[in-house]
Design a protein around this motif. Sequence first.
Motif: not given
Length: 619
Positions: A433-436, A476-480
Amino acid sequence: MSTPALDATIRILVVDDERPIREAYRELLASRRSRKPSEGDRLRAQLFDRPEPEPRAVNAIEFEVHTADRAEAGVEAFRAKLEAGEPFDVVFLDMRMPPGPDGAWAAAEIRALDPSIDIVISTAYSDVDPGEISARIPPVEKLFYLQKPFHAHEVRQLAIALGRKSRAEAQMRRLAYYDSLTGLANRDLMREQIHKALALAVSNGRRLATLFIDLNSFKRINDTLGHSVGDEVLRVTAVRLSSAVRSSDSLAYAGYEPARMGGDEFLLLLPEIAEVQDAGLVAERVAKALSAPIRVDGHELVISASIGIAVFPEHGGDLESLLRNADLAMYFAKRDRSAAFQYFDAAMSATALRLLTLETQLRGAIERGEFSLHYQPQVSLGTGRLTGMEALLRWRSAELGEVPPLEFIPLAEESGLINPIGDWVLHTACRQASSWLAAGLAVGRMAVNVSAVQLTQPNFVERVEHALRESALDPSALELELTESALIASYERAREVLARVRALGVQISIDDFGTGYSSLNHLKDLPVDRLKMDRSFISRIATDARELAMAAAIIAMAKSLGLRVTAEGVEDDEQLDLLESQHCDDAQGFFVARPMPAGKAEGYLRTFAFARRDEGKPS
């Protein structure tokens, strides 16, 4: 509940055909304060060849004396006390009791009921051969003789010495054969009981059954709430198991208590059943008894059990095969969860071998680079924009080929391998996600599934922090995503951990919502951002008005709680339209896009354009 305690009273059985002798025994062994000699003392002195007694001091030894006038009555009295759980410590038998069986016959019958009992045979005849009697009634070291007339002091001292020895032996047996925490029989005693029951079943041509019982989610309770809470759960379980046995008409004759085999595993022996299905009726009773909520230290815990059944002779002809097959059936009951119990089936052995191979290969899968992540898009029904990507784990084993997640994920959870695998998934998804995002691609949020087992780790929040820090991904870009069952299993622990995760800025969603029977009261108190409506509600909303009504109700409830809703398993545009008409927020499914490996998912992100029905299928 604790290991069965021994009371201080020594139980004596006296079998003699002469009433004055029986009464003399009873008076001699009675515990009472000092008193003046009575007529009874004088009678006793004559019977037992002793002078007039002197006043006696207070006796510290308590005796409980039972008498019988015939050999047969003595054997029945012994049997009754044994079955009541109050066995005699010493038996005094008169040798000659005409016209019925003699003391040697009674001794042999009593020994058959309890080989450990100490027996004293009294006789007035010099022609009785102790060696001959001992040969008929082994073991020799537990058979004693008194020649009439004998001194009263001799009787009393013999009763005290043998009674104390019996109690010491019984205490040692309890320490060796009973579980100190629950008071139930332990593994060794249960194995002895099964050996005896098998011998009887063979000779009588009857069936017997072994029920292997395992508590679901017990390790999670131990890990999250502590061992003191876990110990209390085991004690309550033992009480409920014993109660279920005692309250069962089909078990009333059995005389067997459950055993704790170790940890949270219990075993129940049904030594005599008429039909195979009778064991299932008992299993249902046990499962129901264990399912009631348990309240410990302010925590309300719901404990279910998985039960495996093996029946002799259908499922095994000896102790080892019965235990092994009952254990295997329990394992399959735990994996299935659609029923509380499973009977052993021969096909289980082949499946178990497959699972063993899977677990062996799973242990080195990370090091061999056999795992990968596929990513499935989620889109907004209102704007058509991409709102997120869900990371889905895939395993291609070098030896086994493609292994479906539904096959290896439960195995990973049971074995504890889900923790390192879950860490790998979390770190890999966060880095991707960080790379994208760094490449300017609109990922929205990266959704990562979390197992209930992971949630119980003491440092779970720190692991999430580490993955975010290592990947430089904004929280905020992570959802568990967690399933309902994971939250229900340990609600208070889940609420505490999720609150800390939410404080990091990470979003929380409940996956497969609607299949885990969530309490709405719990739901409103959980720090949750999103509900993912299970595909089972979506598949028939275009053809079944009730399914549509159910989906609409879930969406309305979520909106009232301020939660967003994602519909899983969307497969056509008609479903899409109906969901949009009910104000569902997002959609995920094959109609939007199938899961894709990282390279293909990146191409999708670069060319994404969500088209409506009149523009054709989404690209």
